[in-house]
Structures are given as structure tokens and as C-alpha cells.
Scaffold this motif. Structure first.
Motif: not given
Length: 188
Positions: A102-110
Motif C-alpha cells: 500500500p505505501a507504494a500505491a498511486g505512483r505509477g510503478l506497476v
């Protein structure tokens, strides 16, 4: 082996291998409830040995050229990953999937990592079709498929039971010709 930059924010795509078992387990522990919503290995990697077993299964797939596992690191910390769950070079079809804490969500990483892997699958390995399966209720995963320019081909209703509920599964895909054309338009 490799570390591919995913942008200016310190994100990298790297192989996720058996020797990462402790780091993989710590990552899953940070986001276990979130990851387990849709990804079963979040429930099966409960100690270093079981984490290593999962990573080894994908190392074996990589060696057999039937799948692979790639970690997403942000500022040197494992925060998620992408995988070719199925990789059929002979038929030119593969299935790409993902997970993220969750801490990495919303950054477009995937999305950024998936673009790298689709480019490789299409350009280097000659894949004709890249598929993406997502539970219909998994909006972040469905949104990644949309951002990648995939076509929603249908819904497999109540396809599989997961955590006591039969899940609808959306099937998304992009064909090599479509991927190349979209990339060419973006490069203009």
C-alpha cells in the motif's frame, strides 16, 4: 543481473530471486492484508522457507522459459513486483500480473514496470499477445490494464473462489501490433 530505472523517483525493476527471500517476506509482511486481497502468495509466504519456495518456483519457471518474477524497488526497498505468470514463447502468448504494498500505491510503478516488460516481451521475445487478468473488483489492477492501452475482452463470471467468494475475472490483452502502434504514437 539488471536494474532498470523506472523514472526519476528512485524506482527500479530488478529480478526477484530466491536469495531475496528475507526481503520478499519483509515486504509481504508490510502489506500482507493489502496484497492478499487478490494475490494468493501473500497468504502462503509466512516464513523465510516458504518465501524462498515461491521465489524458487519462479526461478524454475525462468529457467524453463515459462515465466518470471521481477521486483519493484523504490529507493532500494522492495515494494512490489510484476510477473509473467505464463510465458509461452512457442505460441507467442504470455500473461502479466502484479502486486504492490500500500505505501507504494498511486505512483505509477506497476504501469511503468509493465511497459518495460511488455516492450521486452514484444520486441525481444516476439510475443504476439500479452494478457492481463484482474478481479473485477480490483480497480487498481483494472486501471493499470487501461493505462497500458489493453482491450477488455470479457468477464469470466465467478471464475474462481478466493477467500470464500467466487470472483469475476476481467480479461484484458494487447496484441504486438497494437502495442507498437501505441508506442509509435506516444513517441511523436
Amino acid at each position: 543481473m539488471y536494474a532498470i530505472s523506472l523514472g526519476d523517483d528512485g524506482a527500479e525493476l530488478r529480478p526477484l530471486e530466491p536469495w531475496h527471500a528475507e526481503e520478499f517476506l519483509a515486504h509481504l509482511d508490510r502489506g500482507r492484508q493489502f496484497v492478499q486481497q487478490y494475490i494468493s502468495f501473500g497468504a502462503t509466504a509466512t516464513d523465510a522457507a516458504s518465501a524462498r519456495e515461491i521465489l524458487q518456483s519462479y526461478a524454475d519457471k525462468k529457467a524453463a522459459d515459462t515465466g518470471s518474477l521481477h521486483g519493484v524497488w523504490l529507493d532500494g526497498k522492495l515494494v512490489g513486483g510484476l510477473l509473467f505468470r505464463i510465458f509461452d514463447a512457442e505460441r507467442g502468448n504470455c500473461e502479466l500480473g502484479c502486486w504492490l504494498e500500500p505505501a507504494a500505491a498511486g505512483r505509477g510503478l506497476v504501469t511503468r514496470g509493465a511497459r518495460v516488460l511488455i516492450d521486452w516481451a514484444v520486441d525481444e521475445r516476439g510475443m504476439h499477445r500479452v494478457e492481463w487478468y484482474a478481479a473485477s473488483v480490483n480497480e487498481p489492477s483494472v486501471n493499470v490494464a487501461r493505462r497500458l492501452g489493453m482491450t477488455r475482452e470479457g468477464v469470466l463470471r465467478e471464475r474462481y473462489p478466493y477467500r470464500g467468494v467466487r470472483q469475476d475475472t476481467e480479461v484484458w490483452a494487447v496484441l504486438a501490433e497494437e502495442w507498437r502502434a501505441a508506442r509509435a504514437r506516444a513517441d511523436r
